[in-house]
Design an enzyme around this catalytic site. Sequence first.
Site, PDB file in Angstrom:
ATOM      1  N   HIS A   1       0.825  -1.204   0.000  1.00  0.00           N
ATOM      2  CA  HIS A   1       0.000   0.000   0.000  1.00  0.00           C
ATOM      3  C   HIS A   1       0.863   1.259   0.000  1.00  0.00           C
ATOM      4  O   HIS A   1       0.512   2.268  -0.623  1.00  0.00           O
ATOM      5  CB  HIS A   1      -0.925  -0.021   1.219  1.00  0.00           C
ATOM      6  CG  HIS A   1      -1.782   1.196   1.338  1.00  0.00           C
ATOM      7  ND1 HIS A   1      -1.561   2.175   2.287  1.00  0.00           N
ATOM      8  CD2 HIS A   1      -2.861   1.611   0.627  1.00  0.00           C
ATOM      9  CE1 HIS A   1      -2.457   3.126   2.148  1.00  0.00           C
ATOM     10  NE2 HIS A   1      -3.261   2.821   1.165  1.00  0.00           N
TER      11      HIS A   1
ATOM     12  N   GLU B   1       1.728   1.978  -3.474  1.00  0.00           N
ATOM     13  CA  GLU B   1       0.587   2.538  -4.201  1.00  0.00           C
ATOM     14  C   GLU B   1       0.616   4.062  -4.139  1.00  0.00           C
ATOM     15  O   GLU B   1       0.266   4.745  -5.108  1.00  0.00           O
ATOM     16  CB  GLU B   1      -0.712   1.995  -3.610  1.00  0.00           C
ATOM     17  CG  GLU B   1      -1.960   2.583  -4.220  1.00  0.00           C
ATOM     18  CD  GLU B   1      -3.172   2.457  -3.314  1.00  0.00           C
ATOM     19  OE1 GLU B   1      -3.951   3.428  -3.228  1.00  0.00           O
ATOM     20  OE2 GLU B   1      -3.327   1.401  -2.678  1.00  0.00           O
ATOM     21  N   HIS B   2       1.040   4.609  -3.027  1.00  0.00           N
ATOM     22  CA  HIS B   2       1.170   6.061  -2.868  1.00  0.00           C
ATOM     23  C   HIS B   2       2.434   6.579  -3.557  1.00  0.00           C
ATOM     24  O   HIS B   2       2.410   7.590  -4.264  1.00  0.00           O
ATOM     25  CB  HIS B   2       1.232   6.429  -1.384  1.00  0.00           C
ATOM     26  CG  HIS B   2      -0.086   6.353  -0.684  1.00  0.00           C
ATOM     27  ND1 HIS B   2      -0.697   7.446  -0.115  1.00  0.00           N
ATOM     28  CD2 HIS B   2      -0.909   5.309  -0.443  1.00  0.00           C
ATOM     29  CE1 HIS B   2      -1.843   7.083   0.436  1.00  0.00           C
ATOM     30  NE2 HIS B   2      -1.984   5.780   0.263  1.00  0.00           N
TER      31      HIS B   2
END
Length: 448
Positions: A68, A71-72
Amino acid sequence: MSEPIPLPLDLPELDLEVAGGARFRRSVLPSGVRLITEDVPGAASVSIGCFVPLGSRDEADSEYGSSHFLEHLLFKGTPTRSARDVALAFERVGGDFNAATSREQTVYHARVRDHDLPLAIDVLADMLTSSLIEHDDFETERGVILEEIAMTDDDPIDVLWERFYATHFDEHPLGRPIAGTRESISATKRDGVVEFYRRNYRPDTLVVAIAGRVDHEAAKIRLEAGLRAGGWDLDTPRAPTPRRDATVLARPARERFETLDRPLEQTNLIIGMPGINATDQRRNVNGMLHHILGGGMSSRLFQEVRERRGLVYSVYSFSATHADAGVAGVYAGCLPSKAAEAIRVIRAELERVATDGVTDEEMADARGAGAGAGALALESNVARMHRLARAELVLGEFIDLDGSVARLNAVTADELRSLAQTLVTSGHTIEAIGPLTDEARTELEALR
């Protein structure tokens, strides 16, 4: 075409016409990259998704939250594009772009006009191969993710679902929050995330799905050029990464019951049970069963619990599938004073569908709903793109609309009753948040 199209990993090319006149093409490149497209006649737009079969369940404890985090971070810039350049590339042509992380994959996706597809391929390939992950950007996004976690912690429904998964899957990584925890994100080191990125983002893991107005050969040439420009080695032959092992996850046969007392106006609860996994041949049986039980306003649960008795605002059944495990159940939210009766009615409906099965009318309605929803979904290139990726990453076969309808029509009442019996008698995971009366607790404990 109604028969499923097998997608063996060692088959270099596929080119077929599917339902509605769309052209389905798939290339497994020598580098292991997989490109799968659906050219839709008359479309003026195109959706592209770059999928990496890596999610929160794949992280070691020391890496927890890295999928995650990436993802950023992959939107924060490359040697040739700043973060603003990445955003402008899509926004100046009116495109949508985003990313998402799940328990089993990460996707970077965009939707643009058909003639802007080369631009989308270039930018996404640059992000996948060449993101800088600078120290300052890393620290900024650490703060953003901690805010995201705090926002989740402030929402009782989000807390309920995260606690439900944690309770249901015990210590298994499937039960962890996808974004990580405050503790894991605070402890994450930049070098560790960079190493995770370099180790896992590579040609043999990448699946690119494109749906809409798309020239497969032109997209393949552009994709390879973009990946090479980012330094990926596409000349060394590699086999694509195998699909996940679908061996059903062993789960201890015991009941689980957790409550969280928060000063809320409602009691929110989930009555869960083990479901089917993603490749289970009963997928269509499962879909029809949940439509009948709690899939909409005409479902048994909605009609009995809300419409006839007015016990809740929201009640529905759900089913989530993973490669080797699944989870199913019922969610309801109601005033604490009504919780005990709502639970009794829900329990009665679960027992009734497991014992008596469903009616011919309900089956016909569920078939019609499934066929209609499938057809309406194909109006969206985004939905088509995700369907392609699921076929490649999860199912190992592509099924067009005609094939899906044929499978729905083949489902029998005995199959529905058998699956309902299996689900309802497999042991419950019960999660509740908010005030819980003694009477409601007793009703929940009766499910165990």
